[in-house]
Design a protein around this motif. Structure first.
Motif, PDB file in Angstrom:
ATOM      1  N   LYS A 233       0.843  -1.196   0.000  1.00  0.00           N
ATOM      2  CA  LYS A 233       0.000   0.000   0.000  1.00  0.00           C
ATOM      3  C   LYS A 233       0.873   1.239   0.000  1.00  0.00           C
ATOM      4  N   THR A 234       0.500   2.190  -0.839  1.00  0.00           N
ATOM      5  CA  THR A 234       1.138   3.505  -0.790  1.00  0.00           C
ATOM      6  C   THR A 234       0.049   4.522  -0.483  1.00  0.00           C
ATOM      7  N   ALA A 235       0.475   5.726  -0.174  1.00  0.00           N
ATOM      8  CA  ALA A 235      -0.509   6.772   0.122  1.00  0.00           C
ATOM      9  C   ALA A 235       0.071   8.130  -0.195  1.00  0.00           C
ATOM     10  N   VAL A 236      -0.825   9.047  -0.516  1.00  0.00           N
ATOM     11  CA  VAL A 236      -0.429  10.426  -0.769  1.00  0.00           C
ATOM     12  C   VAL A 236      -1.176  11.324   0.204  1.00  0.00           C
ATOM     13  N   ARG A 237      -0.409  12.165   0.888  1.00  0.00           N
ATOM     14  CA  ARG A 237      -0.988  13.111   1.847  1.00  0.00           C
ATOM     15  C   ARG A 237      -0.961  14.512   1.251  1.00  0.00           C
ATOM     16  N   GLY A 238      -2.027  15.238   1.439  1.00  0.00           N
ATOM     17  CA  GLY A 238      -2.065  16.609   0.939  1.00  0.00           C
ATOM     18  C   GLY A 238      -3.468  17.170   1.054  1.00  0.00           C
ATOM     19  N   THR A 239      -3.683  18.280   0.363  1.00  0.00           N
ATOM     20  CA  THR A 239      -4.996  18.929   0.342  1.00  0.00           C
ATOM     21  C   THR A 239      -5.747  18.423  -0.890  1.00  0.00           C
ATOM     22  N   PHE A 240      -6.907  17.820  -0.656  1.00  0.00           N
ATOM     23  CA  PHE A 240      -7.648  17.162  -1.745  1.00  0.00           C
ATOM     24  C   PHE A 240      -9.003  17.823  -1.991  1.00  0.00           C
ATOM     25  N   LEU A 241      -9.366  17.860  -3.258  1.00  0.00           N
ATOM     26  CA  LEU A 241     -10.722  18.267  -3.631  1.00  0.00           C
ATOM     27  C   LEU A 241     -11.192  17.372  -4.769  1.00  0.00           C
ATOM     28  N   ASP A 242     -12.365  16.764  -4.599  1.00  0.00           N
ATOM     29  CA  ASP A 242     -12.980  16.047  -5.723  1.00  0.00           C
ATOM     30  C   ASP A 242     -14.498  16.200  -5.646  1.00  0.00           C
ATOM     31  N   PHE A 243     -15.189  15.553  -6.530  1.00  0.00           N
ATOM     32  CA  PHE A 243     -16.633  15.748  -6.662  1.00  0.00           C
ATOM     33  C   PHE A 243     -17.367  14.431  -6.467  1.00  0.00           C
ATOM     34  N   VAL A 244     -18.526  14.549  -5.828  1.00  0.00           N
ATOM     35  CA  VAL A 244     -19.381  13.381  -5.652  1.00  0.00           C
ATOM     36  C   VAL A 244     -20.709  13.562  -6.375  1.00  0.00           C
ATOM     37  N   ASP A 245     -20.907  14.731  -6.963  1.00  0.00           N
ATOM     38  CA  ASP A 245     -22.162  14.999  -7.678  1.00  0.00           C
ATOM     39  C   ASP A 245     -21.922  16.182  -8.625  1.00  0.00           C
ATOM     40  N   ASP A 246     -22.966  16.489  -9.400  1.00  0.00           N
ATOM     41  CA  ASP A 246     -22.902  17.547 -10.409  1.00  0.00           C
ATOM     42  C   ASP A 246     -23.241  18.898  -9.767  1.00  0.00           C
ATOM     43  N   PRO A 247     -22.299  19.835  -9.727  1.00  0.00           N
ATOM     44  CA  PRO A 247     -22.588  21.128  -9.081  1.00  0.00           C
ATOM     45  C   PRO A 247     -23.744  21.889  -9.734  1.00  0.00           C
TER      46      PRO A 247
ATOM     47  N   ALA B 298     -21.775  19.270  -3.697  1.00  0.00           N
ATOM     48  CA  ALA B 298     -21.342  18.297  -4.697  1.00  0.00           C
ATOM     49  C   ALA B 298     -19.860  17.951  -4.566  1.00  0.00           C
ATOM     50  N   THR B 299     -19.227  18.543  -3.564  1.00  0.00           N
ATOM     51  CA  THR B 299     -17.765  18.549  -3.482  1.00  0.00           C
ATOM     52  C   THR B 299     -17.300  17.839  -2.217  1.00  0.00           C
ATOM     53  N   ARG B 300     -16.119  17.269  -2.309  1.00  0.00           N
ATOM     54  CA  ARG B 300     -15.489  16.668  -1.137  1.00  0.00           C
ATOM     55  C   ARG B 300     -14.142  17.351  -0.961  1.00  0.00           C
ATOM     56  N   PHE B 301     -13.839  17.767   0.246  1.00  0.00           N
ATOM     57  CA  PHE B 301     -12.607  18.541   0.465  1.00  0.00           C
ATOM     58  C   PHE B 301     -11.957  18.113   1.777  1.00  0.00           C
ATOM     59  N   PHE B 302     -10.663  17.860   1.702  1.00  0.00           N
ATOM     60  CA  PHE B 302      -9.878  17.605   2.914  1.00  0.00           C
ATOM     61  C   PHE B 302      -8.656  18.506   2.901  1.00  0.00           C
ATOM     62  N   ALA B 303      -8.627  19.451   3.814  1.00  0.00           N
ATOM     63  CA  ALA B 303      -7.467  20.349   3.895  1.00  0.00           C
ATOM     64  C   ALA B 303      -6.200  19.537   4.168  1.00  0.00           C
ATOM     65  N   ASP B 304      -6.339  18.510   4.998  1.00  0.00           N
ATOM     66  CA  ASP B 304      -5.222  17.589   5.236  1.00  0.00           C
ATOM     67  C   ASP B 304      -5.791  16.193   5.053  1.00  0.00           C
ATOM     68  N   GLY B 305      -5.606  15.666   3.868  1.00  0.00           N
ATOM     69  CA  GLY B 305      -6.229  14.392   3.531  1.00  0.00           C
ATOM     70  C   GLY B 305      -5.216  13.321   3.211  1.00  0.00           C
ATOM     71  N   LEU B 306      -5.729  12.116   3.052  1.00  0.00           N
ATOM     72  CA  LEU B 306      -4.864  10.995   2.687  1.00  0.00           C
ATOM     73  C   LEU B 306      -5.591  10.112   1.681  1.00  0.00           C
ATOM     74  N   LEU B 307      -4.872   9.791   0.623  1.00  0.00           N
ATOM     75  CA  LEU B 307      -5.387   8.892  -0.412  1.00  0.00           C
ATOM     76  C   LEU B 307      -4.530   7.631  -0.362  1.00  0.00           C
ATOM     77  N   VAL B 308      -5.167   6.507  -0.040  1.00  0.00           N
ATOM     78  CA  VAL B 308      -4.420   5.251   0.091  1.00  0.00           C
ATOM     79  C   VAL B 308      -4.671   4.404  -1.150  1.00  0.00           C
ATOM     80  N   ILE B 309      -3.600   3.870  -1.693  1.00  0.00           N
ATOM     81  CA  ILE B 309      -3.634   3.216  -3.005  1.00  0.00           C
ATOM     82  C   ILE B 309      -3.020   1.822  -2.904  1.00  0.00           C
ATOM     83  N   SER B 310      -3.692   0.877  -3.536  1.00  0.00           N
ATOM     84  CA  SER B 310      -3.113  -0.452  -3.648  1.00  0.00           C
ATOM     85  C   SER B 310      -3.374  -0.962  -5.053  1.00  0.00           C
ATOM     86  N   ASP B 311      -2.350  -1.468  -5.681  1.00  0.00           N
ATOM     87  CA  ASP B 311      -2.485  -1.984  -7.052  1.00  0.00           C
ATOM     88  C   ASP B 311      -3.086  -0.937  -8.000  1.00  0.00           C
TER      89      ASP B 311
END
Lengths: 465, 465
Positions: free
Chosen positions: B3-17, B27-40
């Motif tokens: 597993k790897t991960a990226v830490r930072g400030t994230f913004l993505d969308f869960v719906d149509d604004p 419609a937006t998801r925001f983490f000023a201090d977020g983590l994205l965990v990735i596998s494969d």
């Protein structure tokens, strides 16, 4: 005075390419290997390298290989105190002024803030290849003073003046006609014609000017016939309606400025998106100029400037092109050319007659096409002619101020160099046609990263890092 | 799998604004201090840093401070073999194709030239933050093969297919319906669903397609119902007139593709500048998508896409945004957003009613405004939805492919950083509102220089020099 010289590939203009349809290069001067000889900041010789160098053996030569050297760019319409606020969201002209612009411009009443703004403003202009500008300031005298002081320090040719508004703005942003008269009179004495600074009587726009303010402008122009007049005209439909409501005795927007004796040589009206054919004709007849600000016209949704109409040979209107920062979102005149090209092409989806056959006007359509030679003429010699300073800048004629830009056609987004290699496969341009192709690539694919060096009066003022 | 991960400030969308007018952040998801965990290569966790890191103590974390991390950009309409010819001068669609485009695309029949083009193409896309594209190729099979091979090597999600034209093009550029059928059938077997490659049946446009070619497309779609269909629609008035002359039994442009059973989910028509309200409704009903290509529509003078109409909540049309390189003059989807914003604002100088009061439509006008959240939705989740690949890319939902871009809001022309310091004075964004302001600045003042890193399936594929 010691002579210096710059060797390289040069292109400039000796005439208006719109008057040479099908033979635009007749308006152009090109030296694949040229030499520009400079003394005391002025051009003393310009021509083919071999013969010009032979005639000036004492000149110390700087060689700029792999560059295309053109006269410095003229920005005919820019707002100094909006340097920081390009990019306000979602509004057309009038609400945008209230929400975004006036509060930021107010900060320029503070000398220190204005000086910080001036540093960014001049640094960015020079990095963009702009060597001459006509600017709006704010209604606070200090803002204009700081601008002129910094222009003098940089040795840049500037036209500006305290920017008056006495209605349709917050109280704290207005200036009374009496205070405006006093400040402008004092500033004209202090700055006009000193170094490279020139003064413009600057009523912000008719929508923001009472009759008393416009009378004051008339008086200033009568007392100082040598100064410039700079304002806005016919930018936005709602603004125009507002102006005509305020000036019920005028039948159109231009008529307001005419009524107060302001329209003629050295008058510039910014935008002119919605000028009627009659207004264009009257501007042409009087020698007044309009500034085409395409980035701004698109950004604020003002409309499409009728480039092909303004360049009608029977009623040619003097034009400058301008960024209109911060109504325009880009400082670079190359981006202005990009958007100007797009506006011209958009106009033509009407004029080709495929929508409404009776609207077909192929001659106007042809004039709407911003060829690279028309484009670079417009931001050099054309801009200088629009501002009535073509005796000083705009091309490399003898006696003019040696302001120029060395363009690296490969500067820009990643694909730029590969694209350019298709246009001039063997490196630098050897013909004016090759040079024109590269200039078109620079304005449509490149951006201010193509500006490698900017020189003011024979001195290097900017070099890309 | 590690597993790897990226830490930072994230913004993505869960719906149509556009479906949250006045409350777009829903419609937006925001983490000023977020983590994205990735596998494969896939997202296995996404959330606030502290709690997500605690739940995944085994993940090796890369920290990207001072960046705004958003999903990779989706370019819904790009011409691979036009990589080098962006910026042809002065013509609208049909003559431009003949003069500039077909001769360059012809060179992509040569594998070596196509490979050189592919290097520039992918390098530039990644430097622009684009991680998914739907592309036209040429009528030579090798061009499509090279594109898919290079996409696989780069691990980029690509939709493409041999691009068929069998009329209104030079003989040497045409492909017969039989040859097209054979090549497409072979390529579907070879490439579709292999790695991240997906296949699209790609008739270039109805103006260049005989009835036999369109019948062949219908047959291919019937035999391969899982593949995509990609073409052009209603780009230019002269083109539309030409199409209706050729297909006299169809009452509008969309009707041609409908007649051959091509319109529905996974169908994309590029441009749609002149689609009627009825065509928009039928596209909406069928689940078909349109690609908005503003740089191209302005560059070729095609017209103004009716963004506010396409987003009518009663008949919402699926949309992707596209560069349309080389009809578009920029590779960066950030420039696409800039021009898209300008198109929307230009539309509104009609819709605000100040020109013709009866044209006033304030709801459509509101939808024409490309807010930063609408904008970045459109080139991430919205683009993925338009292409029917939102089960794989478009945001950071669990199980999706971890494609993302780390944006440096200070990257861009010289004044950018000072401008941005006004929007988020204390450095990075701490709220979704701050982040939106920065995104608007990035799209209107910045450019692809804001793309600091681009990641594909959890691997860094580009880092700005």
């Amino acid at each position: 005075m010691a002579k210096t010289a710059v060797r390289g590939t040069f292109l400039d203009f000796v005439d208006d390419p719109w008057t040479h349809v099908g033979a635009e290069t007749e308006a152009t001067r090109f030296f694949a290997d040229g030499l520009l000889v400079i003394s005391d900041g002025l051009v003393v010789a310009f021509g083919d390298y071999a013969e010009t160098a032979a005639a000036h053996p004492d000149a110390e030569i700087t060689h700029l290989p792999d560059r295309l050297i053109v006269p410095g760019f003229v920005d005919g319409h820019i707002h100094f105190p909006q340097t920081r606020v390009l990019g306000g969201y979602g509004e057309q002209l009038l609400p945008w002024l209230q929400k975004t612009v006036f509060p930021e411009e107010r900060r320029y009443a503070d000398r220190e803030y204005a000086q910080e703004g001036a540093r960014h403003f001049f640094d960015t202009l020079l990095a963009s290849g702009t060597t001459t500008f006509q600017a709006f300031t704010s209604s606070a005298p200090v803002c204009t003073e700081v601008l002129f002081d910094e222009a003098a320090r940089r040795n840049m040719r500037a036209i500006a003046g305290i920017t008056a508004i006495d209605q349709n703005a917050p109280d704290w942003f207005q200036i009374s006609p009496a205070d405006f008269y006093a400040a402008a009179t004092e500033q004209i004495a202090e700055y006009h014609g000193k170094g490279r600074n020139l003064y413009a009587i600057t009523p912000r726009f008719a929508f923001g000017a009472t009759e008393e303010l416009l009378e004051t402008c008339r008086r200033l122009k009568e007392e100082n016939p040598d100064v410039w007049v700079h304002t806005h005209i016919s930018e936005n439909p709602a603004e125009i309606r507002g102006v005509l409501d305020l000036h019920a005795d005028c039948t159109d927007y231009l008529g307001v400025y005419e009524k107060y004796g302001l329209v003629g040589p050295k008058f510039t009206g910014g935008h002119g998106v919605w000028l009627s054919n009659g207004e264009f004709r009257r501007m042409s007849d009087s020698g007044a100029a309009v500034t085409f600000c395409p980035c701004s016209n698109l950004y604020l949704g003002s409309g499409l400037f009728r480039l092909g109409r303004a360049t009608d040979p029977e009623h040619r209107v003097r034009m400058t092109f301008g960024t209109d920062v911060g109504g325009g979102n880009r400082f670079s005149m190359l981006n202005v050319l990009e958007d100007a090209y797009k506006v011209g092409m958009l106009n033509n989806c009407m004029l080709d007659g495929s929508i409404v056959p009776s609207d077909q006007d192929l001659a106007e359509s042809e004039r709407n096409k911003l060829s690279p030679l028309r484009a670079f003429y417009s931001i050099t010699l054309g801009g200088a002619q629009g501002l009535y300073i073509d005796d000083r800048v705009g091309n490399f004629d003898l006696g003019k101020e040696a302001d120029f830009v060395a363009l690296d056609w490969n500067g820009g987004p990643p694909a730029t160099a590969w694209h350019m290699s298709l246009l001039a496969p063997d490196g630098g341009p050897t013909t004016v046609q090759d040079a024109a192709e590269l200039l078109f690539g620079i304005m449509m694919v490149g951006d201010e990263r193509a500006v490698d060096e900017t020189w003011l009066m024979g001195q290097r003022a900017y070099k890309k890092a």
